[in-house]
Structures are given as C-alpha cells and as structure tokens.
Design a protein around this motif. Structure first.
Motif, mmCIF file in Angstrom:
data_model
loop_
_atom_site.group_PDB
_atom_site.id
_atom_site.type_symbol
_atom_site.label_atom_id
_atom_site.label_comp_id
_atom_site.label_asym_id
_atom_site.label_seq_id
_atom_site.Cartn_x
_atom_site.Cartn_y
_atom_site.Cartn_z
ATOM 1 N N UNK A 240 1.003 -1.189 -0.142
ATOM 2 C CA UNK A 240 -0.020 -0.207 -0.130
ATOM 3 C C UNK A 240 0.647 1.241 0.016
ATOM 4 N N UNK A 241 1.649 1.180 -1.078
ATOM 5 C CA UNK A 241 2.687 2.452 -1.079
ATOM 6 C C UNK A 241 2.235 3.691 -0.958
ATOM 7 N N UNK A 242 1.052 3.664 -1.750
ATOM 8 C CA UNK A 242 0.313 5.102 -2.109
ATOM 9 C C UNK A 242 -0.313 5.653 -1.051
ATOM 10 N N UNK A 243 -0.749 4.763 0.234
ATOM 11 C CA UNK A 243 -1.397 5.108 1.509
ATOM 12 C C UNK A 243 -0.587 6.269 2.029
ATOM 13 N N UNK A 244 0.718 6.214 1.881
ATOM 14 C CA UNK A 244 1.423 7.287 2.738
ATOM 15 C C UNK A 244 1.252 7.218 4.232
ATOM 16 N N UNK A 245 1.360 6.442 4.869
ATOM 17 C CA UNK A 245 1.045 6.279 6.190
ATOM 18 C C UNK A 245 2.103 5.470 7.018
ATOM 19 N N UNK A 246 2.737 5.910 7.936
ATOM 20 C CA UNK A 246 3.881 5.238 8.834
ATOM 21 C C UNK A 246 3.496 5.514 10.306
ATOM 22 N N UNK A 247 4.444 5.295 10.920
ATOM 23 C CA UNK A 247 4.628 5.515 12.547
ATOM 24 C C UNK A 247 5.999 5.742 12.994
ATOM 25 N N UNK A 248 6.314 6.439 14.120
ATOM 26 C CA UNK A 248 7.108 6.436 14.795
ATOM 27 C C UNK A 248 7.157 5.860 16.147
ATOM 28 N N UNK A 249 8.007 4.978 16.825
ATOM 29 C CA UNK A 249 7.597 4.393 17.991
ATOM 30 C C UNK A 249 8.715 4.787 19.078
ATOM 31 N N UNK A 250 8.500 5.169 20.199
ATOM 32 C CA UNK A 250 9.599 5.182 21.257
ATOM 33 C C UNK A 250 8.809 5.372 22.658
ATOM 34 N N UNK A 251 9.699 4.732 23.448
ATOM 35 C CA UNK A 251 9.236 4.591 24.911
ATOM 36 C C UNK A 251 9.882 5.931 25.713
ATOM 37 N N UNK A 252 10.753 6.572 24.968
ATOM 38 C CA UNK A 252 11.171 7.862 25.694
ATOM 39 C C UNK A 252 10.171 8.820 25.497
ATOM 40 N N UNK A 253 9.541 9.557 26.548
ATOM 41 C CA UNK A 253 8.759 10.199 26.629
ATOM 42 C C UNK A 253 8.948 11.677 26.239
ATOM 43 N N UNK A 254 10.298 12.030 26.719
ATOM 44 C CA UNK A 254 10.589 13.352 26.341
ATOM 45 C C UNK A 254 10.669 13.457 24.598
ATOM 46 N N UNK A 255 11.103 12.455 24.158
ATOM 47 C CA UNK A 255 11.458 12.255 22.590
ATOM 48 C C UNK A 255 10.227 12.110 22.050
ATOM 49 N N UNK A 256 9.271 11.533 22.384
ATOM 50 C CA UNK A 256 7.731 11.435 21.857
ATOM 51 C C UNK A 256 7.241 12.836 21.849
#
Length: 399
Positions: A240-256
């Motif tokens: 589904x390359x054309x959906x243009x949807x991803x995510x970033x995941x981190x448990x570091x709350x300051x970074x999030x």
C-alpha cells in the motif's frame, strides 16, 4: 534573480528515480521496460483495506489528531505487542508515510550539525532526510563479499565523536536485503549504551524474512528503552505504498513529546489512510504466508539467475525484496543509463538502480546495482535474459 537556498542546492536527487526520463523515452520508442529499479510491489493490497475505503461514510473529511486517531493507535499497539515490543498506544506517533517518521525522528533526536552513523549501502533517501534536518550522515562501509553484514563494532567506535548522537539501521536492509542477527543487534545495543546514543531502526520490511530466519528488533533487547526509535510504514507490509502512512515508536517520553510538536506543525496524518490501515490489521495470516512464499520464490529465481551470468556475483539476502549485485562493468550509473538508452533484446530492456546512489563514501564500489524482485517470476526470468544479453553487448564490460 534571487538565488535558491544552500539546502535547496545540497538536497540530493533520488538515484532510484533519476533514470525515469530514459525509461519513459524507451517506452515511447516501443520498448518494454522491466522495472527492477523501485520497491513497488505488484502484490495485491489486502481486500479489507480496499473495502474499508469503499465503505467510508463520513460527512466531513476532517483533520485527525496530530499523533493519529485513538482507535488506530490502540489497535496498532496490539499488533506490535503480538511481536513482543511491549508498548502502549501512547508510544506511537502516526506519520505521513515512513519517510516523515524518519525525518521527524532525525529532527527530534539530533541538533543541526550533529552526526548519525549509518551502515552503507543505505536507503538513498536517508541523505535527503538528513539534509532536511541539517544533520550529517557518517557512513560505515559494509561489503558485498560477506553479504553486507554489520561492520565491526570497532569501526563504529572509530567514527564516534562529540558530535555523534545516533546510529541508524534498516532491518531487513534496503538496498541489500541483509537481515541483522541478534548478536549484531546486541553489539549495537552495548555500543549505544556505552556512548549514550539513540538507535533508529527502520523496520519497513519486518514481515519479509526468509528461510525461517529470526527477525530481531532493538525493541526486543533489554536496556535500550530510552534509546530505541522504531520507524515503520504500511507501504510494504500491505503493498500500500500510495497510502502514505507510517509511524514512529519510542518509549522515551521526552522524545515522543518533542516529535509530537513536529507532527503538530504539519497538522495531521491522512484520515482515509488511517481508516484503511486500521482495517488492514484484520488481514489474515494466510495473506502474509502467501506473500512470503511468493517473494522467497522470486528471490531464489533472481539470485540464482544472476549468479549464473558470467562475471556476476549476488549474495543471497535474508529479507526485504532487494538484492545488490556486482556486475562486470566499469560504472553502474553509466551501464543502467546505457541499458535504457541504447539496448534492447526482443524489444525489451531492464531498468535498475545504480548502487552508487546508496553509498556516500568516496571509496564505494562503482560496479554494483540494486534490483527489486517485485515482478512475477516469468518477468524476472525474461529480465535476467535481457540483462545477460546487455552485459554481453555493453562497451564498458570488464573481465
């Protein structure tokens, strides 16, 4: 006339797409072009995604929350926890494709002028993302003769300076298909802890691991909770390359929280894509089993076919759907353009990506190309025949 910005001049062109005008011209001349240059799968998108789009019934196409909808993030966390990541929905930031996840992570983790170490060859657009973020990539060379395994940790140590803030990997790797082992990731963990570095892990090809090999994420390793940043996308997993949807995941709350501010500045991720991607989480396992079986067969056909051609060497990758092959040529850029401009066999030719665009070291090899096995086996075999004939005719062929 006003001049463009320094960043505008420094932004690199895509090595994957730069030969498109030559491919277009070849098609205009009546040639069939086998596209092995780009990771656009021909596998069908799961029906549940398409049905979800067809059945949308909202009356207002509204903004979504900057971090993504609550329902999608909650269900997405279940997907990752089934893989052993141990996260919550509050650790997920939904993005406009995996590309934005990488860009936001670079901007939130590093200051302008700081450095990130990345084994090369690496996904060419990392250069563009780094340019946008104002940071510097310090490449560390992996070699085709050992299948592009992780370079020695001592080589990483030599690159670390006061400006080093992070290490990034793509696992399984684009462009090489190399699948990092648990031992390699544990070595990176120890290095990141020793020097207090972020570890960015691009996992776009997580579902594509072959021959029963184990996929290990930095999220599986103890002690890295504040250091790991996972970068992901629906593009490859669901074709589904054309959906243009991803995510970033981190448990570091300051970074999030920092990343959220960048997400708020661009307003929101796409509403329709989130509806489709939430539905995609109901894709049956049989879909992935069939896809993996198909890609395994394609990999075998391509790798075995390449290694049968005189003078060609291609390692057998453990994941993704790419290979990097060494060809008996003088220059990969010149050869790939020549194939489109000057060669055809049975009125067909092959489009490949010169591997030079995936390196940034000045001593990187010039005789490698990346090929994506995103075509059916019959087309792959026809493309291999065409490539063999092209190599035989190429004026810059090397012994």
């Amino acid at each position: 006339m006003p001049s463009i910005s320094i960043k505008g001049r420094e932004m690199p062109a895509s090595p994957i797409r730069k030969l498109t005008p030559y491919a277009d011209k070849a098609k205009q001349e009546g040639k069939h072009v086998y596209h092995l240059n780009i990771g656009q799968p021909d596998i069908e998108t799961p029906q549940v995604m398409l049905d979800a789009i067809r059945h949308i019934d909202f009356k207002v196409w509204a903004y979504t929350p900057s971090e993504g909808t609550a329902n999608y993030r909650a269900r997405l966390s279940n997907y990752y926890n089934a893989l052993g990541y141990g996260i919550t929905a509050r650790d997920i930031l939904v993005t406009n494709g995996g590309s934005e996840a990488i860009t936001i992570a670079m901007q939130a983790c590093l200051n302008p002028g700081e450095e990130i170490i990345i084994p090369e060859p690496f996904y060419a657009n990392y250069n563009g993302f780094a340019c946008s973020a104002g940071i510097t990539i310090k490449p560390i060379l992996a070699h085709i003769d050992n299948g592009f395994a992780l370079p020695p940790i001592a080589a990483f140590e030599e690159l670390i300076t006061a400006k080093t803030k992070a290490i990034a990997i793509c696992n399984p790797n684009n462009p090489t298909g190399y699948l990092y082992s648990r031992q390699e990731l544990e070595a990176l963990r120890d290095l990141c802890l020793k020097h207090d570095l972020f570890l960015l892990s691009d996992e776009a090809y997580r579902e594509f691991c072959y021959d029963g090999r184990e996929f290990v994420s930095p999220m599986h390793l103890e002690g890295l909770e504040e250091h790991v940043v996972i970068l992901d996308t629906v593009s490859k997993r669901y074709s589904a390359c054309g959906a243009r949807l991803g995510c970033m995941i981190t448990k570091n709350k300051a970074l999030w929280n920092a990343a959220l501010k960048f997400a708020q500045a661009r307003l929101s991720p796409p509403a329709v894509a989130q509806i489709a991607a939430e539905a995609a989480l109901d894709t049956p396992q049989s879909y992935f089993d069939a896809v993996k079986e198909e890609y395994t067969a394609r990999r075998n056909a391509l790798v075995e076919g390449l290694n049968r051609i005189d003078g060609v060497y291609c390692p057998n990758p453990g994941g993704a759907f790419y290979v990097v092959a060494r060809l008996p040529i003088d220059d990969g850029d010149r050869f790939c353009q020549w194939m489109l401009e000057h060669f055809s066999y049975n009125n067909a030719t092959v489009m490949m990506a010169p591997a030079s665009g995936f390196y940034s070291s000045p001593d990187a090899p010039k005789n490698e190309v990346r090929l994506a096995y995103v075509l059916n086996i019959n087309d792959l075999e026809a493309a291999l025949t065409c490539l063999q004939k092209g190599l035989e005719a190429y004026p810059g062929r090397q012994k």
